[in-house]
Design a protein around this motif. Sequence first.
Motif, PDB file in Angstrom:
ATOM      1  N   MET A  37       0.847  -1.196   0.000  1.00  0.00           N
ATOM      2  CA  MET A  37       0.000   0.000   0.000  1.00  0.00           C
ATOM      3  C   MET A  37       0.882   1.246   0.000  1.00  0.00           C
ATOM      4  SD  MET A  37      -2.971   0.966   2.685  1.00  0.00           S
ATOM      5  CE  MET A  37      -3.808  -0.604   2.555  1.00  0.00           C
ATOM      6  N   SER A  38       0.581   2.153  -0.897  1.00  0.00           N
ATOM      7  CA  SER A  38       1.451   3.310  -1.041  1.00  0.00           C
ATOM      8  C   SER A  38       0.987   4.467  -0.156  1.00  0.00           C
ATOM      9  CB  SER A  38       1.455   3.740  -2.510  1.00  0.00           C
ATOM     10  OG  SER A  38       1.577   5.120  -2.609  1.00  0.00           O
ATOM     11  N   VAL A  39       1.944   5.035   0.591  1.00  0.00           N
ATOM     12  CA  VAL A  39       1.617   6.155   1.476  1.00  0.00           C
ATOM     13  C   VAL A  39       1.202   7.381   0.656  1.00  0.00           C
ATOM     14  CG1 VAL A  39       2.511   7.661   3.289  1.00  0.00           C
ATOM     15  CG2 VAL A  39       3.219   5.285   3.199  1.00  0.00           C
ATOM     16  N   ALA A  40       1.826   7.530  -0.518  1.00  0.00           N
ATOM     17  CA  ALA A  40       1.493   8.684  -1.356  1.00  0.00           C
ATOM     18  C   ALA A  40       0.018   8.649  -1.753  1.00  0.00           C
ATOM     19  CB  ALA A  40       2.374   8.687  -2.601  1.00  0.00           C
ATOM     20  N   LEU A  41      -0.470   7.449  -2.108  1.00  0.00           N
ATOM     21  CA  LEU A  41      -1.882   7.338  -2.506  1.00  0.00           C
ATOM     22  C   LEU A  41      -2.804   7.639  -1.335  1.00  0.00           C
ATOM     23  CD1 LEU A  41      -2.068   4.262  -4.899  1.00  0.00           C
ATOM     24  CD2 LEU A  41      -2.409   6.662  -5.423  1.00  0.00           C
ATOM     25  N   LEU A  42      -2.410   7.127  -0.149  1.00  0.00           N
ATOM     26  CA  LEU A  42      -3.225   7.400   1.037  1.00  0.00           C
ATOM     27  C   LEU A  42      -3.306   8.897   1.292  1.00  0.00           C
ATOM     28  CD1 LEU A  42      -2.344   4.734   3.731  1.00  0.00           C
ATOM     29  CD2 LEU A  42      -4.499   5.122   2.563  1.00  0.00           C
ATOM     30  N   GLY A  43      -2.132   9.560   1.159  1.00  0.00           N
ATOM     31  CA  GLY A  43      -2.100  11.014   1.339  1.00  0.00           C
ATOM     32  C   GLY A  43      -3.000  11.704   0.326  1.00  0.00           C
ATOM     33  N   ALA A  44      -3.002  11.171  -0.902  1.00  0.00           N
ATOM     34  CA  ALA A  44      -3.842  11.767  -1.948  1.00  0.00           C
ATOM     35  C   ALA A  44      -5.306  11.666  -1.565  1.00  0.00           C
ATOM     36  CB  ALA A  44      -3.586  11.074  -3.285  1.00  0.00           C
ATOM     37  N   VAL A  45      -5.715  10.480  -1.044  1.00  0.00           N
ATOM     38  CA  VAL A  45      -7.113  10.314  -0.634  1.00  0.00           C
ATOM     39  C   VAL A  45      -7.463  11.322   0.448  1.00  0.00           C
ATOM     40  CG1 VAL A  45      -8.778   8.775   0.434  1.00  0.00           C
ATOM     41  CG2 VAL A  45      -7.183   7.880  -1.231  1.00  0.00           C
ATOM     42  N   GLY A  46      -6.573  11.439   1.448  1.00  0.00           N
ATOM     43  CA  GLY A  46      -6.836  12.373   2.546  1.00  0.00           C
ATOM     44  C   GLY A  46      -6.953  13.795   2.043  1.00  0.00           C
ATOM     45  N   GLY A  47      -5.992  14.198   1.203  1.00  0.00           N
ATOM     46  CA  GLY A  47      -6.002  15.569   0.698  1.00  0.00           C
ATOM     47  C   GLY A  47      -7.248  15.859  -0.130  1.00  0.00           C
ATOM     48  N   LEU A  48      -7.581  14.937  -1.049  1.00  0.00           N
ATOM     49  CA  LEU A  48      -8.761  15.137  -1.899  1.00  0.00           C
ATOM     50  C   LEU A  48     -10.030  15.229  -1.058  1.00  0.00           C
ATOM     51  CD1 LEU A  48      -8.007  12.676  -4.847  1.00  0.00           C
ATOM     52  CD2 LEU A  48      -8.259  15.145  -5.013  1.00  0.00           C
ATOM     53  N   THR A  49     -10.120  14.357  -0.036  1.00  0.00           N
ATOM     54  CA  THR A  49     -11.309  14.377   0.811  1.00  0.00           C
ATOM     55  C   THR A  49     -11.416  15.700   1.556  1.00  0.00           C
ATOM     56  OG1 THR A  49     -10.954  12.028   1.123  1.00  0.00           O
ATOM     57  CG2 THR A  49     -12.583  13.066   2.534  1.00  0.00           C
ATOM     58  N   ALA A  50     -10.271  16.150   2.111  1.00  0.00           N
ATOM     59  CA  ALA A  50     -10.299  17.391   2.895  1.00  0.00           C
ATOM     60  C   ALA A  50     -10.720  18.569   2.027  1.00  0.00           C
ATOM     61  CB  ALA A  50      -8.916  17.641   3.499  1.00  0.00           C
ATOM     62  N   VAL A  51     -10.079  18.721   0.879  1.00  0.00           N
ATOM     63  CA  VAL A  51     -10.407  19.847   0.002  1.00  0.00           C
ATOM     64  C   VAL A  51     -11.843  19.735  -0.508  1.00  0.00           C
ATOM     65  CG1 VAL A  51      -9.779  21.053  -2.107  1.00  0.00           C
ATOM     66  CG2 VAL A  51      -8.000  20.089  -0.664  1.00  0.00           C
ATOM     67  N   GLY A  52     -12.243  18.495  -0.877  1.00  0.00           N
ATOM     68  CA  GLY A  52     -13.595  18.269  -1.387  1.00  0.00           C
ATOM     69  C   GLY A  52     -14.653  18.631  -0.360  1.00  0.00           C
ATOM     70  N   LEU A  53     -14.452  18.166   0.875  1.00  0.00           N
ATOM     71  CA  LEU A  53     -15.438  18.461   1.920  1.00  0.00           C
ATOM     72  C   LEU A  53     -15.499  19.955   2.196  1.00  0.00           C
ATOM     73  CD1 LEU A  53     -15.154  15.653   4.610  1.00  0.00           C
ATOM     74  CD2 LEU A  53     -17.091  16.220   3.169  1.00  0.00           C
ATOM     75  N   TYR A  54     -14.304  20.602   2.216  1.00  0.00           N
ATOM     76  CA  TYR A  54     -14.275  22.046   2.469  1.00  0.00           C
ATOM     77  C   TYR A  54     -15.080  22.786   1.399  1.00  0.00           C
ATOM     78  CZ  TYR A  54     -12.607  26.809   2.744  1.00  0.00           C
ATOM     79  OH  TYR A  54     -12.567  28.171   2.827  1.00  0.00           O
ATOM     80  N   LEU A  55     -14.871  22.397   0.135  1.00  0.00           N
ATOM     81  CA  LEU A  55     -15.589  23.078  -0.949  1.00  0.00           C
ATOM     82  C   LEU A  55     -17.093  22.801  -0.866  1.00  0.00           C
ATOM     83  CD1 LEU A  55     -13.238  22.565  -4.009  1.00  0.00           C
ATOM     84  CD2 LEU A  55     -13.779  24.686  -2.843  1.00  0.00           C
ATOM     85  N   MET A  56     -17.432  21.598  -0.445  1.00  0.00           N
ATOM     86  CA  MET A  56     -18.856  21.240  -0.419  1.00  0.00           C
ATOM     87  C   MET A  56     -19.633  21.969   0.663  1.00  0.00           C
ATOM     88  SD  MET A  56     -19.748  17.318  -1.220  1.00  0.00           S
ATOM     89  CE  MET A  56     -21.202  17.176  -2.218  1.00  0.00           C
ATOM     90  N   THR A  57     -18.930  22.457   1.702  1.00  0.00           N
ATOM     91  CA  THR A  57     -19.649  23.168   2.757  1.00  0.00           C
ATOM     92  C   THR A  57     -19.965  24.603   2.357  1.00  0.00           C
ATOM     93  OG1 THR A  57     -17.529  23.627   3.740  1.00  0.00           O
ATOM     94  CG2 THR A  57     -18.784  21.829   4.690  1.00  0.00           C
ATOM     95  N   GLY A  58     -19.462  25.036   1.198  1.00  0.00           N
ATOM     96  CA  GLY A  58     -19.724  26.407   0.756  1.00  0.00           C
ATOM     97  C   GLY A  58     -21.134  26.564   0.237  1.00  0.00           C
ATOM     98  N   ARG A  59     -21.526  27.797  -0.018  1.00  0.00           N
ATOM     99  CA  ARG A  59     -22.876  28.058  -0.484  1.00  0.00           C
ATOM    100  C   ARG A  59     -23.009  28.069  -2.017  1.00  0.00           C
ATOM    101  NH1 ARG A  59     -27.527  30.234   2.473  1.00  0.00           N
ATOM    102  NH2 ARG A  59     -26.770  29.792   4.531  1.00  0.00           N
TER     103      ARG A  59
END
Lengths: 494, 128
Positions: free
Chosen positions: B1-23
Amino acid sequence: MTELISVTIVAPLAAAAGGLLLRSRPLARDVATLAGVGSAAVCSHVMLALVADGGPRSLAVGGWSPEIGIVLVVDMFAALVLPVALTLIFIVEIFAIGQRRTAWGANPELAGPLIAVLTSGVALSVLTGDLFTLFVAFELILVSSYVLLTHQGQLAQVRSGMTYVVMNLLASVLFLIGVAYVYAATGTVNLALLAERIPQLDSGVRLGIGAWFLVVFGTKAAVFPLFSWLPDSYPTAPTTITAVFAGLLTKIGIYSMIRFHTLTLMDDLGPAILATAAITMIVGGLGALAQSDVKRILSFHVISQIGYMLMGLGLFSVAGVAGAILFLIHQMPVKTLLFLVGGLIENHEGTGSLDRSGGLGRRRPLLAAVFAVAALSLAGIPPFSGFVAKLALVSATLEAGIISVMVTALVASGLTLLSMTKIWTEVFWGRRTAGDSPPVPGAVRDRRTMNAATACAVAGTLAVALLAGSLFDLSVRAAEDLRSPDSYVEAVVR
Amino acid sequence: MSVALLGAVGGLTAVGLYLMTGRPLSRIVLGYALLGHAAVVALLIAGGRAGRPPIAGRAVPEAMANPLPQAIALTAIVISFGLTLFLLSLARRQQALSGDDLVEDDLEDRRIAARQGEPDEPPGPSAP
């Protein structure tokens, strides 16, 4: 048998395609969609008879092994829920045809075929034997529901539709990530194989998966605190659409939750589920009391009733799960019926607002009687179906010795009755405040089709009350199969 | 399992959730797209280590990547593509109706907001 499974899923889809092609010819279009939904409903009834005699069956789509392929399974639980759900959709489809294109009616060119797509999604989500196909089935239901909710393109619908769409999209992504977790932990998404592998996992991973899917299915089922999208979006849609949504969509969420969490032995989550159930019941009941529009009151009741089914699941006993299944079967027709009556009230009064309507009891005594049957059923007053279902749940809670949750359930029942009384006094008693014979723009003059459909729904709720004994026996069998899933696993893996 | 991919999932989720909470709905669409990518990458990680393309005859089965999560991911991509388009058309409709693409408060929020500033109880006709 296996042909029946495929027909149940494929026939409505074919009907949807046919309905869209025949868009400009109303009669042929209505016949096509009704035939598709109707044949699926008939198949589901036959399956119930076959499964009651011969036990669960499965169909491996394309002949792939269950490890990698799609499996469709019909066990007692699925066979019991599916006929009720599909028959109701059929009744609502008839009502929709009668309602035509009015201010409250859906656009028949789109609504018929879309309801057929939704039917196929409901059948697939009930029959599927793997987690990813469940995701696809949810998407099938949701995509058609997004369009059904917003297709009239009015501002209120687009506004509330956005909340609904965004919330459900988020839940879908969480579902997908959950599928990835499950696959990483077990190497399969097949439910029968998961029933063997998930209980062997490390308890942290196991409970993590259980809690994750509690959130995913909880959002679909509008469980506290994930319910706020429901009372905002449901009332803005045309009545027929709301009737299908309220009667079925949240119930499919609960169905999946019962299926997944009992198969994978998530008993440790029981206390958390019970607490959520208690809060859901009370919050839904109180929310209904605060409203002053028929459809909004009914929408909050949807939430409150979800709490009861959650309570049955949270007990993780045969009696509790059987109670939840019986409650599910009783809820679907009652909830649909209430929204159909709400639609008829709107058609008569030109409004669903409590402040502006009144005295309907004198003008339409039969409608008042139908509403009374449904309302008393929902509140759980003795001769009607709600009583039997609530009795099963309450006695199961008592058996488990969880008095606090039982008392909460009874209090929530009282709240339901209270807000039903509110509709009764404001709409059926008193007198109209807006004048005696108001012009109702766009109301349908010929109400025979709508009345016939409503009568069928009444017959359905009364049938659940009359057959309660044998339905409860079947629910107990379904619950036993869920609690000890050997026959389910055997039917899939063989 | 690649740590880089895990980091990518975390980063994408964080940015995605942040954007989704906008109006603004346009931000929500972007957030949904990023979250969808996070789910797809998570599915790829779930498939185990990388390998040769899983096409019969091109490699021995032992050297192939696991095709099942890829099939699942492909289905998910198609679904999320369609839904992104639907969201965009919804945003367009909202803009045509109300002039912006903001997600508005729901009815309950507005009722609560309207009550602020009102006295807690309406003045009764015969207060002692």
